[in-house]
Design a protein around this motif. Sequence first.
Motif, PDB file in Angstrom:
ATOM      1  N   GLY A 139       0.863  -1.126   0.040  1.00 19.98           N
ATOM      2  CA  GLY A 139       0.022   0.103  -0.148  1.00 19.98           C
ATOM      3  C   GLY A 139       0.826   1.250   0.046  1.00 19.98           C
ATOM      4  O   GLY A 139       0.514   2.044  -0.580  1.00 19.98           O
ATOM      5  N   LYS A 140       1.820   1.233   0.577  1.00 23.73           N
ATOM      6  CA  LYS A 140       2.777   2.499   0.456  1.00 23.73           C
ATOM      7  C   LYS A 140       3.512   2.553  -0.793  1.00 23.73           C
ATOM      8  O   LYS A 140       3.974   3.725  -0.959  1.00 23.73           O
ATOM      9  CB  LYS A 140       4.032   2.270   1.455  1.00 23.73           C
ATOM     10  CG  LYS A 140       3.466   2.144   2.922  1.00 23.73           C
ATOM     11  CD  LYS A 140       4.671   1.457   3.824  1.00 23.73           C
ATOM     12  CE  LYS A 140       5.844   2.081   4.049  1.00 23.73           C
ATOM     13  NZ  LYS A 140       6.898   1.637   4.950  1.00 23.73           N
ATOM     14  N   TYR A 141       3.492   1.588  -1.507  1.00 23.57           N
ATOM     15  CA  TYR A 141       3.909   1.758  -2.919  1.00 23.57           C
ATOM     16  C   TYR A 141       3.143   1.926  -4.111  1.00 23.57           C
ATOM     17  O   TYR A 141       3.481   1.330  -5.347  1.00 23.57           O
ATOM     18  CB  TYR A 141       5.202   0.699  -3.244  1.00 23.57           C
ATOM     19  CG  TYR A 141       6.452   0.781  -1.809  1.00 23.57           C
ATOM     20  CD1 TYR A 141       7.313   1.746  -2.103  1.00 23.57           C
ATOM     21  CD2 TYR A 141       6.283   0.301  -0.664  1.00 23.57           C
ATOM     22  CE1 TYR A 141       8.344   1.963  -1.111  1.00 23.57           C
ATOM     23  CE2 TYR A 141       7.188   0.434   0.139  1.00 23.57           C
ATOM     24  CZ  TYR A 141       8.248   1.270   0.143  1.00 23.57           C
ATOM     25  OH  TYR A 141       9.043   1.507   0.938  1.00 23.57           O
ATOM     26  N   ARG A 142       1.844   2.277  -3.922  1.00 18.74           N
ATOM     27  CA  ARG A 142       0.977   2.093  -4.780  1.00 18.74           C
ATOM     28  C   ARG A 142       1.142   2.823  -6.177  1.00 18.74           C
ATOM     29  O   ARG A 142       0.664   2.684  -7.110  1.00 18.74           O
ATOM     30  CB  ARG A 142      -0.387   2.557  -4.322  1.00 18.74           C
ATOM     31  CG  ARG A 142      -0.392   3.853  -3.787  1.00 18.74           C
ATOM     32  CD  ARG A 142      -1.727   4.056  -2.953  1.00 18.74           C
ATOM     33  NE  ARG A 142      -2.094   3.262  -1.930  1.00 18.74           N
ATOM     34  CZ  ARG A 142      -3.249   2.906  -1.284  1.00 18.74           C
ATOM     35  NH1 ARG A 142      -4.433   3.345  -2.085  1.00 18.74           N
ATOM     36  NH2 ARG A 142      -3.143   2.124  -0.327  1.00 18.74           N
ATOM     37  N   LYS A 143       2.094   4.174  -5.924  1.00 18.70           N
ATOM     38  CA  LYS A 143       2.443   4.897  -6.930  1.00 18.70           C
ATOM     39  C   LYS A 143       3.615   4.275  -7.811  1.00 18.70           C
ATOM     40  O   LYS A 143       4.151   4.960  -8.719  1.00 18.70           O
ATOM     41  CB  LYS A 143       2.620   6.382  -6.475  1.00 18.70           C
ATOM     42  CG  LYS A 143       1.165   6.977  -6.136  1.00 18.70           C
ATOM     43  CD  LYS A 143       1.610   8.330  -5.637  1.00 18.70           C
ATOM     44  CE  LYS A 143       0.446   9.154  -5.376  1.00 18.70           C
ATOM     45  NZ  LYS A 143       0.364  10.523  -4.703  1.00 18.70           N
ATOM     46  N   ASN A 144       4.304   3.344  -7.162  1.00 21.29           N
ATOM     47  CA  ASN A 144       5.437   2.804  -7.695  1.00 21.29           C
ATOM     48  C   ASN A 144       5.303   1.691  -8.216  1.00 21.29           C
ATOM     49  O   ASN A 144       6.582   1.122  -9.201  1.00 21.29           O
ATOM     50  CB  ASN A 144       6.592   2.661  -6.575  1.00 21.29           C
ATOM     51  CG  ASN A 144       7.063   3.869  -5.680  1.00 21.29           C
ATOM     52  OD1 ASN A 144       6.289   4.288  -4.819  1.00 21.29           O
ATOM     53  ND2 ASN A 144       7.926   4.531  -6.289  1.00 21.29           N
ATOM     54  N   CYS A 145       4.272   0.834  -8.547  1.00 20.38           N
ATOM     55  CA  CYS A 145       4.128  -0.599  -8.880  1.00 20.38           C
ATOM     56  C   CYS A 145       2.634  -0.324  -9.680  1.00 20.38           C
ATOM     57  O   CYS A 145       1.658   0.087  -9.221  1.00 20.38           O
ATOM     58  CB  CYS A 145       4.312  -1.570  -7.911  1.00 20.38           C
ATOM     59  SG  CYS A 145       5.853  -1.710  -7.038  1.00 20.38           S
ATOM     60  N   GLY A 146       2.685  -1.094 -10.792  1.00 16.58           N
ATOM     61  CA  GLY A 146       1.385  -1.365 -11.446  1.00 16.58           C
ATOM     62  C   GLY A 146       0.693  -2.660 -10.803  1.00 16.58           C
ATOM     63  O   GLY A 146      -0.266  -2.234  -9.983  1.00 16.58           O
ATOM     64  N   TRP A 147       1.129  -3.753 -10.992  1.00 12.94           N
ATOM     65  CA  TRP A 147       0.579  -4.989 -10.497  1.00 12.94           C
ATOM     66  C   TRP A 147       1.712  -5.525  -9.290  1.00 12.94           C
ATOM     67  O   TRP A 147       2.725  -5.502  -9.441  1.00 12.94           O
ATOM     68  CB  TRP A 147       0.273  -6.072 -11.596  1.00 12.94           C
ATOM     69  CG  TRP A 147      -0.880  -6.022 -12.259  1.00 12.94           C
ATOM     70  CD1 TRP A 147      -0.894  -5.371 -13.484  1.00 12.94           C
ATOM     71  CD2 TRP A 147      -2.270  -6.376 -11.998  1.00 12.94           C
ATOM     72  NE1 TRP A 147      -2.364  -5.503 -14.010  1.00 12.94           N
ATOM     73  CE2 TRP A 147      -3.120  -6.075 -13.052  1.00 12.94           C
ATOM     74  CE3 TRP A 147      -2.753  -6.787 -10.672  1.00 12.94           C
ATOM     75  CZ2 TRP A 147      -4.331  -6.350 -12.932  1.00 12.94           C
ATOM     76  CZ3 TRP A 147      -4.161  -7.302 -10.794  1.00 12.94           C
ATOM     77  CH2 TRP A 147      -4.911  -6.756 -11.770  1.00 12.94           C
ATOM     78  N   PHE A 148       1.178  -5.852  -8.316  1.00 15.15           N
ATOM     79  CA  PHE A 148       2.064  -6.676  -7.306  1.00 15.15           C
ATOM     80  C   PHE A 148       1.329  -8.193  -7.510  1.00 15.15           C
ATOM     81  O   PHE A 148       0.217  -8.418  -7.496  1.00 15.15           O
ATOM     82  CB  PHE A 148       1.531  -6.254  -5.895  1.00 15.15           C
ATOM     83  CG  PHE A 148       1.849  -4.959  -5.697  1.00 15.15           C
ATOM     84  CD1 PHE A 148       3.365  -4.527  -4.974  1.00 15.15           C
ATOM     85  CD2 PHE A 148       1.088  -3.914  -5.788  1.00 15.15           C
ATOM     86  CE1 PHE A 148       3.517  -3.450  -4.689  1.00 15.15           C
ATOM     87  CE2 PHE A 148       1.487  -2.660  -5.313  1.00 15.15           C
ATOM     88  CZ  PHE A 148       2.737  -2.304  -4.843  1.00 15.15           C
TER      89      PHE A 148
END
Length: 306
Positions: A252-261
């Motif tokens: 959740g902290k990296y929602r702007k850094n990643c498309g899909w987890f």
Amino acid sequence: MLGRNELHTRNKHNGQYDFSLLTENYPPLKKFVQLNPHGGQTINFFHPQAVKALNKALLISYYGISYWDIPKNYLCPPIPGRADYIHYIADLIDPEATNKKGKEGTENIRNPKIKCLDIGVGANCIYPIIGHVEYGWTFVGSDIDPVSIENARKIVTCNPVLAHKVELRLQKDNRKIFDGIIAPGDYFDVTICNPPFHSSKEEAEEGTLRKLSSLKGERIRNVKLNFGGNANELWCEGGEVRFLLNMIAESGKYRKNCGWFTSLVSKEKNLDKLYAKLKSVNASEYKIVRMQQGTKNSRILAWRFF
């Protein structure tokens, strides 16, 4: 032995292994080839050195990897299954492109703009190898083990096809997953992970005994991990479910850094807890991608934030 059409349609390892090709490209494999009860060629998949030789032959023959090795007792991954994960991820992140080749989807769409983060790249560096050779993706691979990072780096350095396409980052805090790895300016189209499945060495050995006993049709009492694997690769405190709950919380902290987890999930029973956690962090979308590899059923959990 993997049967035909049980892997992704674009997986090069559908059907029987071509041992004539494999032994021609990697002659040391010959001493491990034997006949099965039906008269076909195979290897003893309970023999660690045979599995390692098969991997070297597959990587030379299908991926152009001239150098590949792993330290003693480190995980020697089954390549067909690892390739399946990559092919299904390609469908996930760019479904329109992968469908353009027609209903069969038998050709890969190369896209060097795609960047992937491999959590727990391991000493074997298998996912970056397959992902780059098949699709042209670039990779960052992270791991908590310095030996794994250095060995993966050697594999990358010794294979020109991987040069400047795979970056390795050491995770210095084994309680963290994305923290300390994803920098503020990073963007990854997808993250992948093959998490430690077990909560202890004893649990890992018990699981291996059950698997070997099932394959041989008799009770096996002494465990020998034919694919190897050390503590970091096979077990962690709390096992798979704790690891993935932590991963979801951090994502959740990296929602702007990643498309899909994404991550593999070995145990179906863990999904309800993972779904609940995804709801608690307000994931916008999540899904399960199911895979079948021979008699083994596996699954990928994927989620993202809009």
